[in-house]
Design an enzyme around this catalytic site. Structure first.
Site, short mmCIF file in Angstrom:
data_model
loop_
_atom_site.label_atom_id
_atom_site.label_comp_id
_atom_site.label_asym_id
_atom_site.label_seq_id
_atom_site.Cartn_x
_atom_site.Cartn_y
_atom_site.Cartn_z
N CYS A 198 0.81 -1.22 0.00
CA CYS A 198 0.00 0.00 0.00
C CYS A 198 0.84 1.27 0.00
O CYS A 198 0.34 2.35 -0.31
CB CYS A 198 -0.94 0.01 1.20
SG CYS A 198 -2.27 -1.18 1.05
N1 COA Z 1 -20.46 -9.03 7.19
C1 COA Z 1 -21.05 -9.06 8.42
N2 COA Z 1 -20.36 -9.24 9.55
C2 COA Z 1 -19.03 -9.39 9.45
C3 COA Z 1 -18.37 -9.39 8.21
C4 COA Z 1 -19.14 -9.21 7.05
N3 COA Z 1 -18.59 -9.16 5.84
N4 COA Z 1 -17.04 -9.58 8.42
C5 COA Z 1 -16.89 -9.69 9.74
N5 COA Z 1 -18.08 -9.60 10.38
C6 COA Z 1 -18.35 -9.69 11.81
C7 COA Z 1 -17.36 -10.56 12.52
O1 COA Z 1 -17.76 -11.91 12.44
C8 COA Z 1 -17.42 -10.02 13.92
O2 COA Z 1 -18.54 -10.55 14.58
P1 COA Z 1 -18.49 -10.89 16.14
O3 COA Z 1 -18.25 -9.57 16.82
O4 COA Z 1 -19.84 -11.46 16.38
O5 COA Z 1 -17.38 -11.87 16.30
C9 COA Z 1 -17.65 -8.54 13.72
O6 COA Z 1 -18.21 -8.41 12.41
C10 COA Z 1 -16.39 -7.73 13.83
O7 COA Z 1 -15.38 -8.28 12.95
P2 COA Z 1 -13.95 -7.66 12.80
O8 COA Z 1 -13.20 -8.40 11.75
O9 COA Z 1 -13.32 -7.56 14.14
O10 COA Z 1 -14.37 -6.23 12.23
P3 COA Z 1 -13.63 -4.85 12.36
O11 COA Z 1 -14.52 -3.93 13.05
O12 COA Z 1 -12.24 -5.00 12.82
O13 COA Z 1 -13.63 -4.39 10.83
C11 COA Z 1 -12.02 -4.24 9.02
C12 COA Z 1 -12.93 -5.15 9.86
C13 COA Z 1 -11.21 -5.09 8.07
C14 COA Z 1 -12.91 -3.29 8.22
C15 COA Z 1 -11.13 -3.41 9.96
O14 COA Z 1 -10.51 -4.25 10.89
C16 COA Z 1 -10.11 -2.65 9.21
O15 COA Z 1 -10.36 -1.85 8.35
N6 COA Z 1 -8.85 -2.80 9.59
C17 COA Z 1 -7.80 -2.04 9.02
C18 COA Z 1 -6.99 -2.85 8.13
C19 COA Z 1 -7.05 -2.47 6.69
O16 COA Z 1 -7.90 -1.81 6.21
N7 COA Z 1 -6.10 -3.00 5.96
C20 COA Z 1 -6.07 -2.90 4.55
C21 COA Z 1 -4.68 -2.90 4.09
S1 COA Z 1 -3.87 -1.40 4.54
#
Ligand code: COA
Length: 378
Positions: A159
């Protein structure tokens, strides 16, 4: 009297694919895949040998990431629940590769905006997360397609490829090795995103950007002075893709399941927690070095991975909640486009800036890697 060369940004360029996928379309296709997978594997799931897959949701995607839609080079293949990947016709060696093609389109846009002829350019850096092949370098193919007499090479810092490319180009200008360098960022992220993975299937989109870095002595009016750049890397397994030339030696490449380490994989929560303070500190330290305060920063063009990450980083840098003008987002329409994200934001959101205005282009991502480029409009 000759002056020491001073690198500036003369112009940027953008190529946006024609096709676009909304969250609604994406989730409908993903959920059809889930239903099919659970039906086909019903016995194994009932026996406890396979985990049942869970549906995705539009609300989650918007809330967790800020992404509403993304552009892609092939919508039909990605949305086909039986395929879940772009379908791209393989081209002969006599045709321009698709990655070079979109890079050339962005490069031509940057050249036109700078009023520059390709024959005036000395070097091409193809700086992106994924190269289409091992060799010959994409940069050399782009150089040839544009008719540039000079040199080119590929560089991959995931990135952060674009900001690392900008500093590399700036150093060539300072050293006198080139007067005009094109940094090109073609990102076909749909090729390495696992569209079957619920945790990440919504993240990426496709695009190409280009940045023309030149010696101030030849740059067009209205260029951007580069006040300073700073690059940083720190090893992390939290964003990883094990696709590579040794896969064959390890028994082949399996990209068919909902989890494959030969495609993009991340620990999103950990990335979020670790990268936000790491990047905010890097920016604040660099502002101190350059004698800049939060109030001096007219605009932050941050890496476009997640709106919540950007909100926290911008708050730390500016000392208050950033407005959309202070920290514009393109995530809603483009999704995460890896190295191109901060460059799209810069490209689309700078027309209102006046001479003397200061801003920051900042990237962060796998490696970990982060890059800052402080610029001032002339
Ligand atoms: N639809 C519905 N629910 C989903 C889902 C989807 N597609 N994907 C995950 N969930 C659920 C999970 O199962 C989890 O449920 P639980 O709380 O019952 O266990 C909940 O949503 C939270 O999941 P999590 O993976 O912890 O979500 P998050 O809030 O961390 O968001 C990202 C996920 C990827 C958007 C976030 O972590 C992020 O943006 N991180 C930064 C990393 C990044 O963007 N990197 C890219 C390269 S630089």
């Amino acid at each position: 009297m000759s002056h020491a060369p001073q690198p500036v940004i003369s112009a940027t360029g953008l190529f946006t694919p024609a096709e676009r996928i909304s969250n609604q379309e994406l989730v409908a296709s993903f959920n059809a895949y889930v239903a099919r997978y659970n039906f086909e594997n019903a016995d194994a799931i009932a026996a406890g040998d396979l985990a049942e897959l869970t549906e995705s949701s539009v609300e989650f995607i918007e809330k967790a990431s800020g992404i509403a839609s993304r552009y892609v080079v092939d919508k039909a293949g990605i949305l086909d629940p039986a395929h879940m990947a772009p379908r791209l016709a393989e081209r002969s060696n006599d045709e321009l590769s698709i990655l070079a093609e979109i890079g050339v389109a962005a490069a031509k846009d940057a050249l036109a905006r700078a009023g520059r002829d390709a024959s005036d350019v000395d070097a091409v850096l193809c700086a992106a997360s994924n190269m289409q092949r091992a060799y010959p370098a994409m940069a050399v193919e782009i150089q040839d397609a544009l008719g540039i007499d000079g040199f080119g090479f590929d560089m991959n810092v995931a990135c952060s490829s674009a900001t690392f490319g900008i500093q590399t180009a700036a150093d060539y200008i300072r050293a006198g090795h080139a007067k005009s360098v094109l940094v090109v960022n073609p990102e076909i992220c749909s090729g390495h995103l696992n569209w079957r993975d619920r945790d990440s299937h919504f993240i990426f989109g496709d695009v190409a950007t280009a940045i023309l870095i030149e010696d101030k002595a030849i740059a067009p009016a209205g260029h951007w002075d580069i006040l300073g750049t700073k690059l940083k890397t720190q090893f992390s397994n939290n964003i990883r893709n094990n696709f590579g030339f040794l896969n064959r030696g390890h028994g082949g490449i399996d990209q068919s399941g909902p989890k494959s380490d030969k495609l993009f994989v991340q620990e999103g929560r950990k990335v979020f927690k670790e990268v936000v303070p790491w990047v905010a500190n890097l920016i604040v330290e660099q502002m101190e070095v350059l004698g800049l305060a939060g109030a001096d920063m007219r605009r932050l063009w941050l890496h476009q991975a997640n709106t919540n990450m950007n909100r926290l980083i911008a708050h730390r840098v500016l000392g208050h909640e950033a407005s959309e003008t202070e920290s514009p987002t393109v995530l809603d329409t483009y999704g995460n486009t890896s190295s191109a994200g901060s460059i799209i934001a810069f490209h689309l959101h700078h027309d209102d800036m006046a001479a003397g205005d200061t801003g920051l282009i900042c990237s962060f991502g796998a490696g970990y890697s982060a890059g800052t480029v402080f610029v001032r409009k002339t």
